[in-house]
Design a protein around this motif. Structure first.
Motif, PDB file in Angstrom:
ATOM      1  N   CYS A 158       0.839  -1.201   0.000  1.00 44.57           N
ATOM      2  CA  CYS A 158       0.000   0.000   0.000  1.00 44.57           C
ATOM      3  C   CYS A 158       0.873   1.250   0.000  1.00 44.57           C
ATOM      4  N   ALA A 159       0.326   2.320  -0.557  1.00 44.88           N
ATOM      5  CA  ALA A 159       0.946   3.644  -0.449  1.00 44.88           C
ATOM      6  C   ALA A 159      -0.128   4.609   0.004  1.00 44.88           C
ATOM      7  N   VAL A 160       0.179   5.399   1.019  1.00 44.11           N
ATOM      8  CA  VAL A 160      -0.763   6.383   1.553  1.00 44.11           C
ATOM      9  C   VAL A 160      -0.180   7.772   1.321  1.00 44.11           C
ATOM     10  N   PHE A 161      -0.920   8.591   0.597  1.00 46.09           N
ATOM     11  CA  PHE A 161      -0.460   9.929   0.235  1.00 46.09           C
ATOM     12  C   PHE A 161      -1.126  10.965   1.139  1.00 46.09           C
ATOM     13  N   GLY A 162      -0.299  11.621   1.970  1.00 48.18           N
ATOM     14  CA  GLY A 162      -0.809  12.617   2.900  1.00 48.18           C
ATOM     15  C   GLY A 162      -0.912  12.043   4.298  1.00 48.18           C
ATOM     16  N   LEU A 163      -0.237  12.665   5.261  1.00 48.37           N
ATOM     17  CA  LEU A 163      -0.151  12.116   6.611  1.00 48.37           C
ATOM     18  C   LEU A 163      -0.821  13.006   7.650  1.00 48.37           C
ATOM     19  N   GLY A 164      -1.977  13.556   7.285  1.00 50.75           N
ATOM     20  CA  GLY A 164      -2.837  14.168   8.277  1.00 50.75           C
ATOM     21  C   GLY A 164      -3.625  13.072   8.966  1.00 50.75           C
ATOM     22  N   ALA A 165      -4.697  13.448   9.640  1.00 52.82           N
ATOM     23  CA  ALA A 165      -5.491  12.460  10.365  1.00 52.82           C
ATOM     24  C   ALA A 165      -6.072  11.407   9.429  1.00 52.82           C
ATOM     25  N   VAL A 166      -6.528  11.820   8.250  1.00 52.11           N
ATOM     26  CA  VAL A 166      -7.116  10.861   7.305  1.00 52.11           C
ATOM     27  C   VAL A 166      -6.062   9.859   6.850  1.00 52.11           C
ATOM     28  N   GLY A 167      -4.883  10.342   6.500  1.00 54.63           N
ATOM     29  CA  GLY A 167      -3.828   9.454   6.041  1.00 54.63           C
ATOM     30  C   GLY A 167      -3.327   8.516   7.120  1.00 54.63           C
ATOM     31  N   LEU A 168      -3.153   9.032   8.325  1.00 56.15           N
ATOM     32  CA  LEU A 168      -2.708   8.170   9.431  1.00 56.15           C
ATOM     33  C   LEU A 168      -3.751   7.100   9.739  1.00 56.15           C
ATOM     34  N   ALA A 169      -5.027   7.482   9.645  1.00 54.74           N
ATOM     35  CA  ALA A 169      -6.086   6.497   9.875  1.00 54.74           C
ATOM     36  C   ALA A 169      -6.093   5.446   8.780  1.00 54.74           C
ATOM     37  N   ALA A 170      -5.774   5.857   7.549  1.00 54.11           N
ATOM     38  CA  ALA A 170      -5.674   4.883   6.457  1.00 54.11           C
ATOM     39  C   ALA A 170      -4.530   3.903   6.720  1.00 54.11           C
ATOM     40  N   ILE A 171      -3.401   4.421   7.201  1.00 51.88           N
ATOM     41  CA  ILE A 171      -2.288   3.544   7.560  1.00 51.88           C
ATOM     42  C   ILE A 171      -2.714   2.566   8.642  1.00 51.88           C
ATOM     43  N   MET A 172      -3.430   3.072   9.640  1.00 56.00           N
ATOM     44  CA  MET A 172      -3.927   2.218  10.711  1.00 56.00           C
ATOM     45  C   MET A 172      -4.790   1.081  10.157  1.00 56.00           C
ATOM     46  N   GLY A 173      -5.636   1.408   9.173  1.00 54.56           N
ATOM     47  CA  GLY A 173      -6.467   0.385   8.561  1.00 54.56           C
ATOM     48  C   GLY A 173      -5.650  -0.642   7.792  1.00 54.56           C
ATOM     49  N   CYS A 174      -4.650  -0.161   7.052  1.00 51.50           N
ATOM     50  CA  CYS A 174      -3.786  -1.078   6.296  1.00 51.50           C
ATOM     51  C   CYS A 174      -3.045  -2.033   7.224  1.00 51.50           C
ATOM     52  N   LYS A 175      -2.580  -1.503   8.342  1.00 50.15           N
ATOM     53  CA  LYS A 175      -1.880  -2.345   9.308  1.00 50.15           C
ATOM     54  C   LYS A 175      -2.815  -3.374   9.923  1.00 50.15           C
ATOM     55  N   GLU A 176      -4.049  -2.941  10.234  1.00 46.06           N
ATOM     56  CA  GLU A 176      -4.996  -3.849  10.875  1.00 46.06           C
ATOM     57  C   GLU A 176      -5.242  -5.100  10.038  1.00 46.06           C
ATOM     58  N   VAL A 177      -5.309  -4.922   8.717  1.00 51.88           N
ATOM     59  CA  VAL A 177      -5.565  -6.086   7.854  1.00 51.88           C
ATOM     60  C   VAL A 177      -4.261  -6.772   7.438  1.00 51.88           C
ATOM     61  N   MET A 178      -3.161  -6.341   8.035  1.00 52.62           N
ATOM     62  CA  MET A 178      -1.844  -6.966   7.870  1.00 52.62           C
ATOM     63  C   MET A 178      -1.286  -6.845   6.456  1.00 52.62           C
ATOM     64  N   ALA A 179      -1.374  -5.630   5.901  1.00 52.14           N
ATOM     65  CA  ALA A 179      -0.655  -5.358   4.661  1.00 52.14           C
ATOM     66  C   ALA A 179       0.834  -5.547   4.934  1.00 52.14           C
ATOM     67  N   SER A 180       1.554  -6.086   3.986  1.00 51.51           N
ATOM     68  CA  SER A 180       2.963  -6.402   4.216  1.00 51.51           C
ATOM     69  C   SER A 180       3.871  -5.186   4.085  1.00 51.51           C
ATOM     70  N   ARG A 181       3.447  -4.215   3.274  1.00 46.82           N
ATOM     71  CA  ARG A 181       4.254  -3.019   3.087  1.00 46.82           C
ATOM     72  C   ARG A 181       3.329  -1.808   3.007  1.00 46.82           C
ATOM     73  N   ILE A 182       3.635  -0.788   3.797  1.00 49.92           N
ATOM     74  CA  ILE A 182       2.812   0.420   3.838  1.00 49.92           C
ATOM     75  C   ILE A 182       3.740   1.614   3.671  1.00 49.92           C
ATOM     76  N   ILE A 183       3.688   2.241   2.513  1.00 46.23           N
ATOM     77  CA  ILE A 183       4.565   3.371   2.197  1.00 46.23           C
ATOM     78  C   ILE A 183       3.820   4.671   2.476  1.00 46.23           C
ATOM     79  N   ALA A 184       4.366   5.478   3.389  1.00 49.75           N
ATOM     80  CA  ALA A 184       3.764   6.755   3.756  1.00 49.75           C
ATOM     81  C   ALA A 184       4.444   7.867   2.969  1.00 49.75           C
TER      82      ALA A 184
END
Length: 391
Positions: free
Chosen positions: A200-226
């Motif tokens: 996954c790649a998440v563009f923008g690290l405000g609250a929306v982006g950080l929450a998206a990262i949190m979601g990606c981690k919860e489902v155990m994505a192997s790579r999360i690029i911020a």
């Protein structure tokens, strides 16, 4: 309550005109009418959309009326209810919703969308079902932002635009579920449906982006690029689950999509755009792999135009939009509150500042300076704040 059926005078932050600081005023909040609920707002957080409405007002992307009371990420307690209200009672803890959920229309009954349109046009115009606001100041009607106006100590909403939540929930935390956190988290787990082992790649690290990262981690994505141009946000991104952090300004001569494609040997499985910029939306799409890559746009903009090379879609990519993370608001927000109470969802970690209503303009400045993720504004007292249920 003794105030039921009476006008309540209270404090609110009023935006009298575009691009001017908010003014703390005494406002009058009228009683709830049929199918309406008046609530005491205890806490609200400040979202970039509030700032955008105020300081970009007058642009083509902003058609909101003034004067108005902003705020749409709030939480409070029911003070009184109007006629024909059956789902709420005084004392209930609630989260106001800018996206309604009537539970009866074709959209509410569909599992393909959450976009209920009950009172939609009026709420976008800053009024309730009868075409008027319940807030006035100095004898003048003050519009309600998205029909909510959580920058007021009291406000009135339709009963289809409220979520009743756990009585033990701390309102100065769960207010974040009124917009940004729900949107980003839902963009990952509800709209994109990110999979175990995916990239996954998440563009923008405000609250929306950080929450998206949190979601990606919860489902155990192997790579999360911020991805963000502010490297000071990278530590927080890693706290939420990012495996890599990339600043586009560190890669002169290459576009950010080229960088992400090279990092992942062809592109990510999922890209989540959390800024609201058409340029970054295209960057995100082109960061996904051919033959199955998915890009979800969660960042908000109203009338901007996105330019997409058709070949990027023809090569098997999917481009999706999401509103409020795909959640059916009144049904799903209480479930998100429960996840937080069970320590299965982060909220506290988003809050960087807490301020009284009198300093709400300082909260806007912190946001613009990139110094805050979420600032929580206190508008009232909560009688008790029980501990969350252990996981």
């Amino acid at each position: 309550m003794a105030t039921a059926g009476k006008v309540i005078r209270c404090k609110a932050a009023v935006a009298w005109e575009p691009r001017k600081p908010l003014s703390i005023e005494d406002v009058d909040v009228a009683p709830a009418k049929a199918h309406e609920v008046r609530i005491k707002v205890v806490a609200t957080s400040v979202c970039h959309t509030d700032w955008q409405c105020l300081y970009e007002a007058g642009n083509a992307s902003n058609l909101r009326p003034f004067p108005l009371v902003l705020g749409h990420e709030g939480a409070g307690v029911v003070e009184s209810v109007g006629a024909e209200v059956t789902k709420f009672a005084p004392g209930d803890k609630v989260i106001p919703l800018f996206l309604p959920c009537c539970g009866k229309c074709d959209r509410c009954k569909s599992d393909k969308t959450n976009l209920c349109k009950k009172n939609w046009e009026n709420m976008q115009a800053g009024v309730l079902a009868d075409g008027t606001s319940r807030i006035s100041c100095r004898g003048q009607q003050v519009y309600q932002f998205l029909g909510v106006s959580s920058f007021s100590q009291y406000t009135v909403l339709p009963d289809t635009s409220l979520a009743k939540i756990d009585a033990a929930a701390p309102l100065d935390r769960v207010c974040l579920l009124g917009c940004g956190v729900s949107t980003g988290y839902g963009a990952a787990v509800q709209t994109a449906k990110v999979e175990n082992g995916s990239s996954c790649a998440v563009f923008g690290l405000g609250a929306v982006g950080l929450a998206a990262i949190m979601g990606c981690k919860e489902v155990m994505a192997s790579r999360i690029i911020a991805v963000d141009i502010n490297p000071e946000k990278f530590e927080k991104a890693k706290e939420f689950g990012a495996t890599d952090c990339v600043n586009p300004r560190d890669h002169t001569g290459k576009t950010i999509q080229q960088v992400v494609v090279e990092m992942t040997d062809g592109g990510v499985d999922y890209a989540l755009e959390c800024v609201g910029s058409p340029v970054i939306m295209r960057n995100a799409l082109e960061s996904t792999r051919e033959a199955g890559g998915t890009c979800v746009i969660a960042g908000w903009t109203e009338t901007e135009t996105m330019s997409v090379p058709v070949i990027k879609i023809l090569m098997g990519r999917t481009l999706k939009g999401t509103y409020f993370g795909g959640w059916k608001s009144a049904e799903d927000v209480p479930k998100l509150v429960e996840k937080y109470m069970q320590k299965k969802l982060k909220l506290d970690e988003f809050i960087t500042h807490s301020l009284p209503l009198a300093k709400i303009n300082d909260a806007f400045q912190l946001l613009v300076n990139g110094e805050s993720i979420r600032t929580v504004i206190s508008l009232g007292e909560e009688t008790d704040k029980p501990e969350r249920t252990p996981a």
